[in-house]
Design an enzyme around this catalytic site. Structure first.
Site, PDB file in Angstrom:
ATOM      1  CB  SER A   1      40.736  -2.620  -8.979  1.00  0.00           C
ATOM      2  OG  SER A   1      41.774  -2.727  -8.010  1.00  0.00           O
TER       3      SER A   1
ATOM      4  CB  THR B   1      42.386   6.379  -7.945  1.00  0.00           C
ATOM      5  OG1 THR B   1      43.799   5.257  -8.745  1.00  0.00           O
ATOM      6  CG2 THR B   1      41.672   5.340  -6.836  1.00  0.00           C
TER       7      THR B   1
ATOM      8  CB  ILE C   1      49.247   9.801 -13.475  1.00  0.00           C
ATOM      9  CG1 ILE C   1      48.688   9.206 -14.283  1.00  0.00           C
ATOM     10  CG2 ILE C   1      50.730   8.681 -12.047  1.00  0.00           C
ATOM     11  CD1 ILE C   1      49.761   9.120 -15.464  1.00  0.00           C
TER      12      ILE C   1
ATOM     13  CG  LEU D   1      64.669 -11.748  13.680  1.00  0.00           C
ATOM     14  CD1 LEU D   1      65.592 -11.312  11.842  1.00  0.00           C
ATOM     15  CD2 LEU D   1      64.851 -13.045  14.088  1.00  0.00           C
TER      16      LEU D   1
ATOM     17  CD  GLU E   1      51.874   2.440 -12.191  1.00  0.00           C
ATOM     18  OE1 GLU E   1      51.412   3.164 -13.051  1.00  0.00           O
ATOM     19  OE2 GLU E   1      51.488   2.898 -10.340  1.00  0.00           O
ATOM     20  NE  ARG E   2      49.988  -2.782 -13.763  1.00  0.00           N
ATOM     21  CZ  ARG E   2      48.882  -3.207 -13.374  1.00  0.00           C
ATOM     22  NH1 ARG E   2      48.821  -3.698 -14.953  1.00  0.00           N
ATOM     23  NH2 ARG E   2      48.241  -1.940 -13.445  1.00  0.00           N
TER      24      ARG E   2
ATOM     25  N   GLY F   1      47.621  -1.414  -8.830  1.00  0.00           N
ATOM     26  CA  GLY F   1      47.367  -2.843  -9.066  1.00  0.00           C
ATOM     27  C   GLY F   1      47.171  -3.536  -8.560  1.00  0.00           C
TER      28      GLY F   1
END
Ligand SMILES: Cc1cc2nc3c(=O)[nH]c(=O)nc-3n(C[C@H](O)[C@H](O)[C@H](O)COP(=O)(O)OP(=O)(O)OC[C@H]3O[C@@H](n4cnc5c(N)ncnc54)[C@H](O)[C@@H]3O)c2cc1C
Length: 389
Positions: free
Chosen positions: A142, A136, A133, A349, A254-255, A376
């Site tokens: 954004s 951008t 997809i 660690l 998606e998020r 995003g």
């Protein structure tokens, strides 16, 4: 290799069916046997070989949530959540199966015309089609409304012009959902999603497979469209100008996927670190014997438990069709921030070994960082959450 979570979170309601355990085992075995041994090669090559998509298709993992009538396995988001979990637990970096399955296929299932579903979904499920997809652009990430790529109506088709960047699966994909302005005078209402089938697309060019901080096996790329002609029937759905609404409706899933990936990696990081610190000797004992180590890992386990309960809650909401944009943004931003923090502490660690690329924790450290940016930026997530206050 991790077979189960180091957390003691009870199975959520959506995860109760026994078939899901069988599915989870099969997915885990596929990642472990067919993929894990090859990951170092993939990372060096900067790409996952094409055959692995075909193998995943043969295994029934592609299109896990696509309805059977379109060649899918007829599952739902629970199956996608399990694939995400297993992929993270086994450290199968860069294989864009989740993007293909849980992010892109749903656009076609939800908005595609009957003809588009019959044309693309069976091949998406077999692995004949790999998807990407392309939202951008070099000048707009954004601020999606500000994209410059255009798709101008021309007879019975569209002519696409523009360039995209940071596109996952960019070197491999042969079906790309391109976000373009069909009416540049209308802002968000002028955006449409148009599918480009790359094989016969004159004027379509793939640019660089970009070198990144992490996720080295993912072919994140530039794409160029110079007078690329596609038939009008490649407009996703049957109406122009719906692209932005389609994106806004699908971005919560998606998020949340990013939240699920985050928790999966956190579980792996804690598992790897506990194993490591219990084996590493220092000052007459092990690194685990230090109270600092125990406290750091106790904090990590607590926070990871909170995160897992929350993402399970989000999956529950998603299954009911009730996961709203703000709650999905919480899953994305809060878990990805936590992921980076916990992975960083786990790396500490490991001492110097934690900084060596051959150690899984070093790879996780590099791979985790982008989770706060893609899908995003986390600042944008907070903006969406703040709108509900
Ligand atoms: C590895 C990788 C894979 C990707 N895959 C894809 C893909 O498959 N398809 C696709 O279309 N895109 C993809 N992207 C792009 C990704 O979604 C964008 O990078 C992201 O949305 C941010 O856009 P940008 O990079 O243009 O940053 P910008 O929009 O320039 O933002 C830069 C920074 O400014 C801040 N900022 C921006 N807006 C606001 C605001 N409103 N309030 C406060 N602060 C703000 C944030 O800190 C942000 O990180 C990918 C990116 C990466 C790195």
């Amino acid at each position: 290799m991790l077979y189960s979570s180091p957390l003691n979170v009870p199975k959520p309601v959506w995860r109760q069916e026994e078939d899901l355990d069988i599915f989870s085992d099969a997915v885990g075995q596929f990642f472990e046997k067919e993929c894990a041994p090859q990951v170092p090669e993939w990372r060096k090559a900067g790409i996952v070989p094409r055959e692995i998509w075909t193998k995943a298709g043969e295994m029934g993992l592609l299109g896990a949530s696509v309805p059977e009538e379109y060649g899918g396995a007829g599952g739902d988001f629970r199956h996608e959540a399990i694939i995400i979990e297993q992929q993270q637990w086994k450290g199968i970096d860069g294989f864009g199966i989740t993007l293909h399955n849980a992010i892109i296929a749903p656009y076609i299932t939800a908005y595609g015309t009957e003809e588009q579903k019959r044309r693309w979904l069976p091949k998406i499920c077999s692995g004949e089609i790999v998807t990407a997809i392309a939202m951008t652009e070099p000048g707009a990430g954004s601020d999606l409304q500000n994209i410059k790529t255009t798709a101008k109506k021309d007879g019975n088709g569209y002519i696409i012009n523009g360039s995209k960047t940071f596109i996952s699966n960019g070197q491999t994909a042969n079906l790309i959902l391109v976000c373009a302005k069909t009416d540049p005078t209308k802002g968000a209402k002028g955006i449409s999603i148009i599918a480009v089938e790359t094989e016969d697309a004159d004027g379509f060019e793939r640019g660089r497979n970009l070198e990144k901080v992490g996720q080295h096996a993912a072919d994140t790329s530039e794409l160029f469209f110079n007078d690329v002609k596609v038939p009008a029937s490649n407009l996703l759905g049957d109406e122009e100008g719906k692209g932005f609404v389609q994106l806004m409706q699908k971005l919560p899933q998606e998020r949340h996927v990013i939240g699920l990936q985050g928790v999966g990696m956190i579980e792996r990081a804690i598992h790897e670190t506990v194993e490591y610190v219990k084996g590493r000797k220092a000052f007459g004992g092990t690194i685990f014997d230090f109270q600092n180590t125990q406290f750091k890992l106790a904090e990590a386990k607590t926070e990871a438990t909170v995160a897992k309960v929350f993402v399970n809650h989000c999956t529950e909401l998603l299954m009911k069709g009730e996961l709203d944009a703000a709650t999905a943004s919480m899953s994305k931003y809060w878990v990805s921030d936590l992921q980076c923090k916990i992975v960083d502490e786990c790396l500490q660690l490991h001492g110097g070994f934690g900084y060596m690329d051959e150690y899984p924790i070093a790879q996780m450290y590099a791979d985790a960082r982008v989770q706060r940016i893609y899908g995003g930026a986390n600042e944008v997530m907070k903006m969406l959450i703040a709108r509900t206050l």
